[in-house]
Design a protein around this motif. Sequence first.
Motif, PDB file in Angstrom:
ATOM      1  N   ARG A   1       0.814  -1.113   0.019  1.00  0.00           N
ATOM      2  CA  ARG A   1       0.014   0.008  -0.145  1.00  0.00           C
ATOM      3  C   ARG A   1       0.875   1.180   0.101  1.00  0.00           C
ATOM      4  O   ARG A   1       0.697   2.201  -0.628  1.00  0.00           O
ATOM      5  N   ALA A   2       1.922   1.295   0.618  1.00  0.00           N
ATOM      6  CA  ALA A   2       2.894   2.351   0.645  1.00  0.00           C
ATOM      7  C   ALA A   2       3.406   2.396  -0.558  1.00  0.00           C
ATOM      8  O   ALA A   2       3.674   3.897  -1.362  1.00  0.00           O
ATOM      9  N   MET A   3       3.880   1.494  -1.308  1.00  0.00           N
ATOM     10  CA  MET A   3       4.376   1.722  -2.643  1.00  0.00           C
ATOM     11  C   MET A   3       3.282   2.276  -3.411  1.00  0.00           C
ATOM     12  O   MET A   3       3.666   3.031  -4.460  1.00  0.00           O
ATOM     13  N   ASN A   4       2.228   1.780  -3.413  1.00  0.00           N
ATOM     14  CA  ASN A   4       1.022   2.407  -4.302  1.00  0.00           C
ATOM     15  C   ASN A   4       0.848   3.782  -4.224  1.00  0.00           C
ATOM     16  O   ASN A   4       0.544   4.424  -5.159  1.00  0.00           O
ATOM     17  N   LEU A   5       0.787   4.236  -2.771  1.00  0.00           N
ATOM     18  CA  LEU A   5       0.556   5.678  -2.537  1.00  0.00           C
ATOM     19  C   LEU A   5       1.606   6.467  -3.229  1.00  0.00           C
ATOM     20  O   LEU A   5       1.598   7.435  -3.472  1.00  0.00           O
ATOM     21  N   ALA A   6       2.982   5.876  -2.992  1.00  0.00           N
ATOM     22  CA  ALA A   6       4.326   6.655  -3.473  1.00  0.00           C
ATOM     23  C   ALA A   6       3.959   6.771  -5.266  1.00  0.00           C
ATOM     24  O   ALA A   6       4.312   7.972  -5.507  1.00  0.00           O
ATOM     25  N   TYR A   7       3.442   5.635  -5.583  1.00  0.00           N
ATOM     26  CA  TYR A   7       3.335   5.848  -7.253  1.00  0.00           C
ATOM     27  C   TYR A   7       2.398   6.850  -7.589  1.00  0.00           C
ATOM     28  O   TYR A   7       2.556   7.556  -8.458  1.00  0.00           O
ATOM     29  N   GLU A   8       1.213   6.774  -6.756  1.00  0.00           N
ATOM     30  CA  GLU A   8       0.186   7.893  -7.073  1.00  0.00           C
ATOM     31  C   GLU A   8       0.464   9.097  -6.699  1.00  0.00           C
ATOM     32  O   GLU A   8       0.387  10.258  -7.617  1.00  0.00           O
ATOM     33  N   GLY A   9       1.150   9.410  -5.858  1.00  0.00           N
ATOM     34  CA  GLY A   9       1.741  10.900  -5.450  1.00  0.00           C
ATOM     35  C   GLY A   9       2.495  11.292  -6.419  1.00  0.00           C
ATOM     36  O   GLY A   9       2.736  12.432  -6.758  1.00  0.00           O
ATOM     37  N   ALA A  10       3.679  10.508  -7.269  1.00  0.00           N
ATOM     38  CA  ALA A  10       4.583  11.018  -7.881  1.00  0.00           C
ATOM     39  C   ALA A  10       4.011  11.261  -9.276  1.00  0.00           C
ATOM     40  O   ALA A  10       4.286  12.103  -9.960  1.00  0.00           O
ATOM     41  N   LYS A  11       2.876  10.394  -9.793  1.00  0.00           N
ATOM     42  CA  LYS A  11       2.180  10.615 -10.843  1.00  0.00           C
ATOM     43  C   LYS A  11       1.372  11.973 -10.917  1.00  0.00           C
ATOM     44  O   LYS A  11       1.564  12.569 -11.665  1.00  0.00           O
ATOM     45  N   ASP A  12       0.685  11.969  -9.864  1.00  0.00           N
ATOM     46  CA  ASP A  12      -0.061  13.550  -9.667  1.00  0.00           C
ATOM     47  C   ASP A  12       0.739  14.733  -9.565  1.00  0.00           C
ATOM     48  O   ASP A  12       0.453  15.662  -9.921  1.00  0.00           O
ATOM     49  N   GLY A  13       1.847  14.576  -8.676  1.00  0.00           N
ATOM     50  CA  GLY A  13       2.727  15.408  -8.686  1.00  0.00           C
ATOM     51  C   GLY A  13       3.792  15.810  -9.605  1.00  0.00           C
ATOM     52  O   GLY A  13       4.776  16.471  -9.493  1.00  0.00           O
ATOM     53  N   LYS A  14       3.626  15.263 -10.865  1.00  0.00           N
ATOM     54  CA  LYS A  14       4.642  15.400 -11.985  1.00  0.00           C
ATOM     55  C   LYS A  14       5.890  14.829 -11.592  1.00  0.00           C
ATOM     56  O   LYS A  14       6.742  15.907 -12.131  1.00  0.00           O
ATOM     57  N   GLY A  15       6.014  13.796 -11.072  1.00  0.00           N
ATOM     58  CA  GLY A  15       7.243  13.395 -10.740  1.00  0.00           C
ATOM     59  C   GLY A  15       8.042  13.718  -9.522  1.00  0.00           C
ATOM     60  O   GLY A  15       8.940  13.477  -9.484  1.00  0.00           O
ATOM     61  N   ILE A  16       7.414  14.667  -8.910  1.00  0.00           N
ATOM     62  CA  ILE A  16       7.891  15.301  -7.468  1.00  0.00           C
ATOM     63  C   ILE A  16       7.373  14.516  -6.500  1.00  0.00           C
ATOM     64  O   ILE A  16       6.237  14.481  -6.330  1.00  0.00           O
ATOM     65  N   LEU A  17       7.853  13.998  -5.519  1.00  0.00           N
ATOM     66  CA  LEU A  17       7.338  13.224  -4.402  1.00  0.00           C
ATOM     67  C   LEU A  17       7.983  13.773  -3.105  1.00  0.00           C
ATOM     68  O   LEU A  17       8.899  13.581  -2.858  1.00  0.00           O
ATOM     69  N   LEU A  18       6.995  14.252  -2.213  1.00  0.00           N
ATOM     70  CA  LEU A  18       7.276  14.932  -0.731  1.00  0.00           C
ATOM     71  C   LEU A  18       6.718  13.721   0.100  1.00  0.00           C
ATOM     72  O   LEU A  18       5.653  13.785   0.184  1.00  0.00           O
TER      73      LEU A  18
END
Length: 313
Positions: A278-295
């Motif tokens: 689930r953590a990996m999925n959240l990271a992927y969704e966050g990176a996708k929606d944030g245009k490659g930037i993940l905080l």
Amino acid sequence: MKFSLRSESSKARATSAEQDRNRSVATTELEPNEATRAGVYLFAVVMFVVGFGVVFAATFAWLSVATVLCAVAAGVLCAACIRVAPQWERVTVLRFGRFHRVAGPGLYFLIPFAEYTAIHIDHRIMTSSFSAEAALTADLVPVDVDAILFWMVWDAQKACLEVENYPKAVLWSAQTAMRDAIGQLNLADLSLRRKQIDRELQEVMGAKCEQWGITVLSVEIRDIMVPRELQDALSKEAQATRERNARVILAEVEKDISEMYVEAAEVYEKNPSAMQLRAMNLAYEGAKDGKGILLAPSGLADGFDVSKLFKGE
């Protein structure tokens, strides 16, 4: 006990509705498709001319004022004794003040000075608009109700002899029945049970008018008007009810979501690998929606440790 609770606005609306009804009636009376009795009047004129012409031609040799008066009298007598009724009309004939027969349609004759017509009755379906102003409901709310009555005369003899003015009697009876029906219902049920009120009025009116030789075909309510102050109160009440329903639905949705979260937490607690996925999925969704930037917190990187994933830590 009668209450007078009408406001000025309701009076103005009632006056406006009455004016609209008068205009509609006047418009209906001027429609070209309405049947007329012009042929009856024309036939009377022709009978007068025939009677006048026959007598005048017979006495032309002794032409004088007396002969002209005799010719006029003959024309009037001929027009009064030989008459015609349209297909939809029946004529009640009295002889020396007593009922004798119902004449028409078509040609009929009257005995001079012995028989005369009491009333001309239309056997077509009649439409009459009526209203019940300031009628009190069961919860003492004054309402103005406009309705249309469809009725017809099937017995000309009863309509002539049993009631003085049968159109007025039908309308007054309809108004009384309407007030009685409204007085048995609350304001909230008045609009919902409109069809039922129509049927009840038809049954009551039919039983009452049957003895007059009149059949009530249907009663249809056109409009129900309440005072403006009460309209505002009902609008606020409806708005509050909808807002309450919306909040209840939102609370039920929140409850369902919380139960789903609880179930998910139990699954994550029993299987840590599911939490890492689930953590990996959240990271992927966050990176996708944030245009490659993940905080994200640094602890989130533990979810990408493949060795822990397969070891079940």
